[in-house]
Design an enzyme around this catalytic site. Structure first.
Site, PDB file in Angstrom:
ATOM      1  N   ASN A 156       0.851  -1.228   0.086  1.00  0.00           N
ATOM      2  CA  ASN A 156       0.173   0.357   0.102  1.00  0.00           C
ATOM      3  C   ASN A 156       0.990   0.954  -0.024  1.00  0.00           C
ATOM      4  O   ASN A 156       2.070   1.445   0.970  1.00  0.00           O
ATOM      5  CB  ASN A 156      -1.131  -0.064   0.831  1.00  0.00           C
ATOM      6  CG  ASN A 156      -0.842   0.073   2.535  1.00  0.00           C
ATOM      7  OD1 ASN A 156       0.150  -0.789   3.013  1.00  0.00           O
ATOM      8  ND2 ASN A 156      -0.695   1.083   3.412  1.00  0.00           N
ATOM      9  N   GLU A 211       0.130   5.214   0.229  1.00  0.00           N
ATOM     10  CA  GLU A 211      -0.551   6.013   0.758  1.00  0.00           C
ATOM     11  C   GLU A 211       0.087   7.806   0.687  1.00  0.00           C
ATOM     12  O   GLU A 211       0.741   7.927   0.303  1.00  0.00           O
ATOM     13  CB  GLU A 211      -0.537   6.496   2.939  1.00  0.00           C
ATOM     14  CG  GLU A 211      -1.819   5.601   3.289  1.00  0.00           C
ATOM     15  CD  GLU A 211      -1.228   5.138   4.848  1.00  0.00           C
ATOM     16  OE1 GLU A 211      -2.084   4.576   4.764  1.00  0.00           O
ATOM     17  OE2 GLU A 211      -1.090   6.334   5.309  1.00  0.00           O
ATOM     18  N   CYS A 266      -4.075   1.154  -2.641  1.00  0.00           N
ATOM     19  CA  CYS A 266      -4.153  -0.052  -1.562  1.00  0.00           C
ATOM     20  C   CYS A 266      -3.128  -0.923  -2.382  1.00  0.00           C
ATOM     21  O   CYS A 266      -3.153  -1.393  -3.904  1.00  0.00           O
ATOM     22  CB  CYS A 266      -5.395  -0.813  -1.343  1.00  0.00           C
ATOM     23  SG  CYS A 266      -6.797  -0.238  -0.986  1.00  0.00           S
ATOM     24  N   GLU A 275      -2.956  -4.681  -3.235  1.00  0.00           N
ATOM     25  CA  GLU A 275      -3.497  -5.657  -4.234  1.00  0.00           C
ATOM     26  C   GLU A 275      -3.956  -4.622  -5.182  1.00  0.00           C
ATOM     27  O   GLU A 275      -3.301  -5.293  -6.432  1.00  0.00           O
ATOM     28  CB  GLU A 275      -5.472  -5.572  -3.314  1.00  0.00           C
ATOM     29  CG  GLU A 275      -5.320  -6.871  -2.265  1.00  0.00           C
ATOM     30  CD  GLU A 275      -5.705  -5.836  -0.737  1.00  0.00           C
ATOM     31  OE1 GLU A 275      -6.123  -6.336  -0.306  1.00  0.00           O
ATOM     32  OE2 GLU A 275      -5.294  -4.690  -1.237  1.00  0.00           O
ATOM     33  N   CYS A 294     -10.565  -4.714   0.297  1.00  0.00           N
ATOM     34  CA  CYS A 294     -11.761  -3.898   0.748  1.00  0.00           C
ATOM     35  C   CYS A 294     -12.751  -3.649  -0.268  1.00  0.00           C
ATOM     36  O   CYS A 294     -12.089  -4.746  -1.695  1.00  0.00           O
ATOM     37  CB  CYS A 294     -10.826  -2.171   0.652  1.00  0.00           C
ATOM     38  SG  CYS A 294     -10.112  -1.759  -0.567  1.00  0.00           S
ATOM     39  N   CYS A 319     -10.796  -2.503  -4.169  1.00  0.00           N
ATOM     40  CA  CYS A 319      -9.903  -4.328  -4.093  1.00  0.00           C
ATOM     41  C   CYS A 319     -10.286  -5.193  -4.449  1.00  0.00           C
ATOM     42  O   CYS A 319     -10.337  -5.983  -5.757  1.00  0.00           O
ATOM     43  CB  CYS A 319      -8.835  -4.706  -3.828  1.00  0.00           C
ATOM     44  SG  CYS A 319      -7.568  -3.094  -3.181  1.00  0.00           S
TER      45      CYS A 319
END
Length: 160
Positions: free
Chosen positions: A62, A64, A73, A75, A112, A115
């Site tokens: 990830n 940010e 993210c 993924e 999430c 994703c």
């Protein structure tokens, strides 16, 4: 009125050592790449490792951003990288691990919603299921044989 009953099947492994050796290797790579996460705000680090049908492994962590919606993210970093570098390869397996710098993360952490939608797009595109393994920093590992278990009634190009 009628009802639709949706069932989900998840396999549960007691830990990494119970996984097939190929998946242990993939999950260990996800754990290593989790350390490369850029997570100065959430302190929540996620690593992903994808096995492609050509034998290549693509990693993601990830990333940010102070403008939160601008981050990505692990993924999706891995999936989009796989699509960019190996556009004709199929995603066979995806390993995900998450850990917090501030709290123990002992339960498996699933992808999430965003994703899940991205995984669904690639699964639909390649017309073959993607095995998804996910865990916290340690402990149980969950396995889904397809994103359909995690995102039933998915939205895809047939809806457009």
């Amino acid at each position: 009125m009628k009802e639709i009953n949706i069932n989900t099947t998840i396999s549960v492994f007691n830990g990494i050592n119970e996984l097939p050796s190929e998946i242990q290797t993939l999950m260990n790579q996800a754990i290593e790449t989790r350390k490369n996460a850029y997570a100065p705000y959430s302190k929540f680090r996620v690593g992903a490792a994808i096995l492609l049908d050509n034998g290549k492994i693509v990693l993601g962590s990830n990333q940010e951003n102070a403008a939160y919606p601008s981050g990505l993210c692990a993924e999706r970093v891995a999936i989009f990288q796989a699509g960019a570098i190996y556009p004709n390869a199929k995603i066979v397996k995806l390993a995900i691990t998450a850990a917090s710098d501030t709290n123990p993360t002992l339960l498996p952490i699933p992808p999430c919603g965003a994703c899940r939608q991205s995984i669904a797009e690639y699964e639909f595109k390649q017309d073959t299921p993607i095995e998804i393994y996910f865990m916290g920093e340690s402990g149980e590992v969950y396995k889904s044989n397809s994103i359909n278990n995690l995102l039933p009634l998915s939205f895809d190009k047939t809806s457009l």
